[in-house]
Design a protein around this motif. Sequence first.
Motif, mmCIF file in Angstrom:
data_model
loop_
_atom_site.group_PDB
_atom_site.id
_atom_site.type_symbol
_atom_site.label_atom_id
_atom_site.label_comp_id
_atom_site.label_asym_id
_atom_site.label_seq_id
_atom_site.Cartn_x
_atom_site.Cartn_y
_atom_site.Cartn_z
ATOM 1 N N LEU A 12 0.814 -1.212 0.000
ATOM 2 C CA LEU A 12 0.000 0.000 0.000
ATOM 3 C C LEU A 12 0.847 1.261 0.000
ATOM 4 O O LEU A 12 0.425 2.304 -0.523
ATOM 5 C CB LEU A 12 -0.934 -0.001 1.222
ATOM 6 N N VAL A 13 2.046 1.194 0.577
ATOM 7 C CA VAL A 13 2.913 2.370 0.636
ATOM 8 C C VAL A 13 3.311 2.807 -0.759
ATOM 9 O O VAL A 13 3.193 3.973 -1.134
ATOM 10 C CB VAL A 13 4.163 2.091 1.499
ATOM 11 N N VAL A 14 3.775 1.853 -1.567
ATOM 12 C CA VAL A 14 4.244 2.246 -2.899
ATOM 13 C C VAL A 14 4.176 1.122 -3.920
ATOM 14 O O VAL A 14 3.998 1.364 -5.101
ATOM 15 C CB VAL A 14 5.704 2.788 -2.805
ATOM 16 N N ALA A 15 4.305 -0.146 -3.489
ATOM 17 C CA ALA A 15 4.503 -1.244 -4.428
ATOM 18 C C ALA A 15 3.326 -1.437 -5.382
ATOM 19 O O ALA A 15 3.524 -1.669 -6.585
ATOM 20 C CB ALA A 15 4.782 -2.547 -3.674
ATOM 21 N N LEU A 16 2.100 -1.367 -4.871
ATOM 22 C CA LEU A 16 0.952 -1.538 -5.753
ATOM 23 C C LEU A 16 0.902 -0.443 -6.812
ATOM 24 O O LEU A 16 0.621 -0.719 -7.991
ATOM 25 C CB LEU A 16 -0.345 -1.533 -4.937
ATOM 26 N N SER A 17 1.178 0.787 -6.416
ATOM 27 C CA SER A 17 1.170 1.892 -7.375
ATOM 28 C C SER A 17 2.224 1.680 -8.464
ATOM 29 O O SER A 17 1.957 1.883 -9.657
ATOM 30 C CB SER A 17 1.427 3.223 -6.658
ATOM 31 N N LEU A 18 3.430 1.274 -8.059
ATOM 32 C CA LEU A 18 4.494 1.039 -9.037
ATOM 33 C C LEU A 18 4.154 -0.118 -9.971
ATOM 34 O O LEU A 18 4.424 -0.059 -11.172
ATOM 35 C CB LEU A 18 5.819 0.767 -8.315
ATOM 36 N N LYS A 19 3.564 -1.160 -9.410
ATOM 37 C CA LYS A 19 3.199 -2.307 -10.238
ATOM 38 C C LYS A 19 2.112 -1.926 -11.233
ATOM 39 O O LYS A 19 2.144 -2.350 -12.403
ATOM 40 C CB LYS A 19 2.732 -3.455 -9.349
ATOM 41 N N VAL A 20 1.155 -1.138 -10.791
ATOM 42 C CA VAL A 20 0.096 -0.681 -11.701
ATOM 43 C C VAL A 20 0.688 0.133 -12.846
ATOM 44 O O VAL A 20 0.291 -0.015 -14.014
ATOM 45 C CB VAL A 20 -0.956 0.141 -10.922
ATOM 46 N N LEU A 21 1.658 0.989 -12.548
ATOM 47 C CA LEU A 21 2.295 1.790 -13.586
ATOM 48 C C LEU A 21 3.024 0.920 -14.617
ATOM 49 O O LEU A 21 3.152 1.304 -15.781
ATOM 50 C CB LEU A 21 3.286 2.774 -12.961
ATOM 51 N N GLN A 43 13.641 -1.545 -7.093
ATOM 52 C CA GLN A 43 13.656 -3.014 -7.197
ATOM 53 C C GLN A 43 12.317 -3.531 -6.666
ATOM 54 O O GLN A 43 12.193 -3.932 -5.520
ATOM 55 C CB GLN A 43 14.817 -3.580 -6.397
ATOM 56 N N LEU A 44 11.336 -3.524 -7.543
ATOM 57 C CA LEU A 44 9.972 -3.811 -7.130
ATOM 58 C C LEU A 44 9.817 -5.221 -6.568
ATOM 59 O O LEU A 44 9.050 -5.438 -5.625
ATOM 60 C CB LEU A 44 9.027 -3.614 -8.315
ATOM 61 N N THR A 45 10.542 -6.179 -7.110
ATOM 62 C CA THR A 45 10.446 -7.554 -6.602
ATOM 63 C C THR A 45 10.880 -7.628 -5.141
ATOM 64 O O THR A 45 10.236 -8.307 -4.331
ATOM 65 C CB THR A 45 11.309 -8.500 -7.455
ATOM 66 N N VAL A 46 11.941 -6.924 -4.805
ATOM 67 C CA VAL A 46 12.419 -6.901 -3.420
ATOM 68 C C VAL A 46 11.372 -6.246 -2.517
ATOM 69 O O VAL A 46 11.082 -6.742 -1.414
ATOM 70 C CB VAL A 46 13.760 -6.159 -3.317
ATOM 71 N N ILE A 87 10.786 1.729 5.143
ATOM 72 C CA ILE A 87 12.224 1.649 4.870
ATOM 73 C C ILE A 87 12.481 0.804 3.631
ATOM 74 O O ILE A 87 13.254 1.181 2.737
ATOM 75 C CB ILE A 87 12.974 1.072 6.090
ATOM 76 N N VAL A 88 11.825 -0.352 3.561
ATOM 77 C CA VAL A 88 11.992 -1.220 2.388
ATOM 78 C C VAL A 88 11.544 -0.495 1.130
ATOM 79 O O VAL A 88 12.222 -0.538 0.091
ATOM 80 C CB VAL A 88 11.190 -2.528 2.569
ATOM 81 N N ALA A 89 10.408 0.194 1.202
ATOM 82 C CA ALA A 89 9.893 0.900 0.037
ATOM 83 C C ALA A 89 10.833 2.021 -0.409
ATOM 84 O O ALA A 89 10.978 2.285 -1.605
ATOM 85 C CB ALA A 89 8.511 1.457 0.345
ATOM 86 N N ALA A 90 11.498 2.683 0.561
ATOM 87 C CA ALA A 90 12.396 3.789 0.222
ATOM 88 C C ALA A 90 13.737 3.294 -0.302
ATOM 89 O O ALA A 90 14.244 3.788 -1.315
ATOM 90 C CB ALA A 90 12.603 4.675 1.453
ATOM 91 N N MET A 100 1.731 -11.289 -7.249
ATOM 92 C CA MET A 100 1.854 -9.886 -7.646
ATOM 93 C C MET A 100 3.153 -9.620 -8.390
ATOM 94 O O MET A 100 3.194 -8.817 -9.324
ATOM 95 C CB MET A 100 1.752 -8.986 -6.406
ATOM 96 N N VAL A 101 4.220 -10.303 -8.021
ATOM 97 C CA VAL A 101 5.505 -10.124 -8.701
ATOM 98 C C VAL A 101 5.405 -10.510 -10.166
ATOM 99 O O VAL A 101 5.924 -9.818 -11.055
ATOM 100 C CB VAL A 101 6.609 -10.936 -7.993
ATOM 101 N N VAL A 102 4.741 -11.625 -10.457
ATOM 102 C CA VAL A 102 4.689 -12.131 -11.836
ATOM 103 C C VAL A 102 3.504 -11.573 -12.617
ATOM 104 O O VAL A 102 3.381 -11.842 -13.817
ATOM 105 C CB VAL A 102 4.633 -13.674 -11.858
ATOM 106 N N ALA A 103 2.636 -10.795 -11.966
ATOM 107 C CA ALA A 103 1.439 -10.294 -12.636
ATOM 108 C C ALA A 103 1.806 -9.412 -13.826
ATOM 109 O O ALA A 103 2.668 -8.540 -13.727
ATOM 110 C CB ALA A 103 0.571 -9.511 -11.653
ATOM 111 N N SER A 104 1.116 -9.644 -14.939
ATOM 112 C CA SER A 104 1.335 -8.836 -16.139
ATOM 113 C C SER A 104 0.069 -8.112 -16.571
ATOM 114 O O SER A 104 0.063 -7.427 -17.598
ATOM 115 C CB SER A 104 1.838 -9.716 -17.288
ATOM 116 N N ASP A 105 -1.009 -8.285 -15.815
ATOM 117 C CA ASP A 105 -2.238 -7.560 -16.112
ATOM 118 C C ASP A 105 -2.994 -7.322 -14.805
ATOM 119 O O ASP A 105 -2.640 -7.867 -13.748
ATOM 120 C CB ASP A 105 -3.108 -8.313 -17.127
ATOM 121 N N VAL A 106 -4.051 -6.524 -14.874
ATOM 122 C CA VAL A 106 -4.786 -6.133 -13.676
ATOM 123 C C VAL A 106 -5.469 -7.313 -12.985
ATOM 124 O O VAL A 106 -5.412 -7.426 -11.750
ATOM 125 C CB VAL A 106 -5.810 -5.024 -14.010
ATOM 126 N N PRO A 107 -6.134 -8.227 -13.709
ATOM 127 C CA PRO A 107 -6.795 -9.342 -13.013
ATOM 128 C C PRO A 107 -5.841 -10.180 -12.166
ATOM 129 O O PRO A 107 -6.198 -10.582 -11.054
ATOM 130 C CB PRO A 107 -7.408 -10.167 -14.155
#
Length: 439
Positions: free
Chosen positions: A36-45, A175-178, A167-170, A107-114
Motif C-alpha cells: 500500500l505504501v508504494v509497491a501496488l502503485s508502481l506495479k500498476v504503472l 527493485q519492485l520484486t524486493v 524503509i523497504v519501500a524507500a 503480484m511479482v509475476v502479474a502482467s495484467d490487472v486481473p
Amino acid sequence: MAVEATTRSTPAVPMRKIYLLALIELAALGALVTPLVVALSLKVLQIVPEGEKEAALGLITAVGAVCAMLANPLFGHLSDRTTSRFGRRRPWIVAGTLGGLAGALVMVVASDVPVLLLGWALSQVAYNATLAALSALLADQVPEAQRAKASGIFGAFGFLGMVPAMIVAAVFASQLTVVLLAMPVLAVIVVTVICRFVSDPPIDRSAVPPASIGSVLTSFFFNPAKVPMFTLVWLQRFSMQFGYTIISTFGLFYLMLRLDMGQTDAAALTSIATLAGAAVNVGAAFLCGYLASRRGNYGPFIAGAAILMATSLLMKAFTGDLVVFWVSTVIAGFALGAYYAVDLALAMRTLPVGHEGKFLGVFNMAKTLPQSIAPALAPFVILIGGSDPISGGDKNYVALYLVAAGAVLVSLVTLPALRPVLRRAPESADAPAPAEVSA
C-alpha cells in the motif's frame, strides 16, 4: 450452538510472551502495509496505461478491502472450530503468512490487472487470517488484568510495522520484486520461529462442533440483541474509525490547498507527519496500556482519546498554519495510541465463551469497514457548502473535517450504556465481566 459466557480465571502470562505475539502483529501488518505504501502503485504503472492507473489502483484496493473485511470473521470462526494437535490458532497464523507470501509472488509475476488483483486479494485474505487467529490467541491466554497492557503493546507494534515497510519501500524503490517480497519472507520467518515457542494447547474435539457450510455463512453475522455490550463496543469503534479514516484520502490535497504547497513538498510533509504521528502513537499506546491495566477502568481513556482526536480534527478544519498542523498531528497521534491501548481489551470483556475468534473477527470489521466506506464518501463531503472558507479553494475541507470530528464525538454516545464493562469486574482482577449468550 449458543454458549453462555461464564466468569473465568486465567493465570498471568510472562510479558515476553505478549511481546512475541506482538512481533507477529508487527510482521504481518508490515507485510500488508508495504504494497500500500508504494509497491501496488508502481506495479500498476508497469502494467496499465498512464490514463487508466487511478481506476485500476482504486479497483484493486477496493476489492482488497472487501476481502480483508470478510476474512476476519471467517477465519476467526474457523479457528474457533479447529481441533488440531498444534492447537486452534497457530495453524491459521502460520498458514496465513504462507498464503501472504504466495500472494506476493503472484503480484511479482502479474502482467495484467486481473492477476495483480488476485495476488492482492490473496494477500489480504491470508494476512487477515493470521491477524484474526492472533487476536483470538491473545483472548485465549491473556488474563483480564493484563489485557489493556497487551492491547497497548499490540497497538504500538502494529504502528511500528509501518517502519520497516516504509524503509523497504524507500531503499529498494527501484527493485519492485524486493519491495514486494522482503516483508512477506520476513513474516514467514518470524511467525515460524515464534510459533515454536508460543503454546497453543489442542482442544477437546468432543467439546467443539465441527465447522459446516451453515456455520461458515453465519460467521459474518450475529444477533445484536443477544450481545448488547459487544454491539455497543463495535459501534463505538466503527464511529471512531470512520472519523479518523474519512480525512486520510485527501490528506495530500489538503496540504496543497491549505498550506499552498507543491505536490513534492506536500508528499514529503505527509510522509514525515505520518512517521511522527506513529512515533507519538507508539509512546501513547505503551503508556496508556500500562495505566489502563493498573486502573482497570477504560472509560477515561476512550473518552479522552475521542475528545483529543476531535480537537485535532477541529484544529485542522480551521487552519492554514503549519505550526497548528504539527500540533494537531501530535495530538491525533497521542489520541489514537491511547484509544488502541484499550479498545481491544474492552472488546475482550464482551466476548461469548467459545466464540472468541468469530467475535474478534467481527470486531475487526469495525476497523476495516470504515476504510472502505469513508474514502468513498469523502469526495461528496468536500462538495458541501461550496468553496473552502479558509483557503477559498473549490473543495470545502472545513466540511470534511467537521464531519470527521462529529463522527468521533458520536462514538462517545455509547459510553453511558457501556458502564457495566468499562470497569474491571470487582470480584476478581483476573476475571472478565460476563458476556451475553452468543448468536
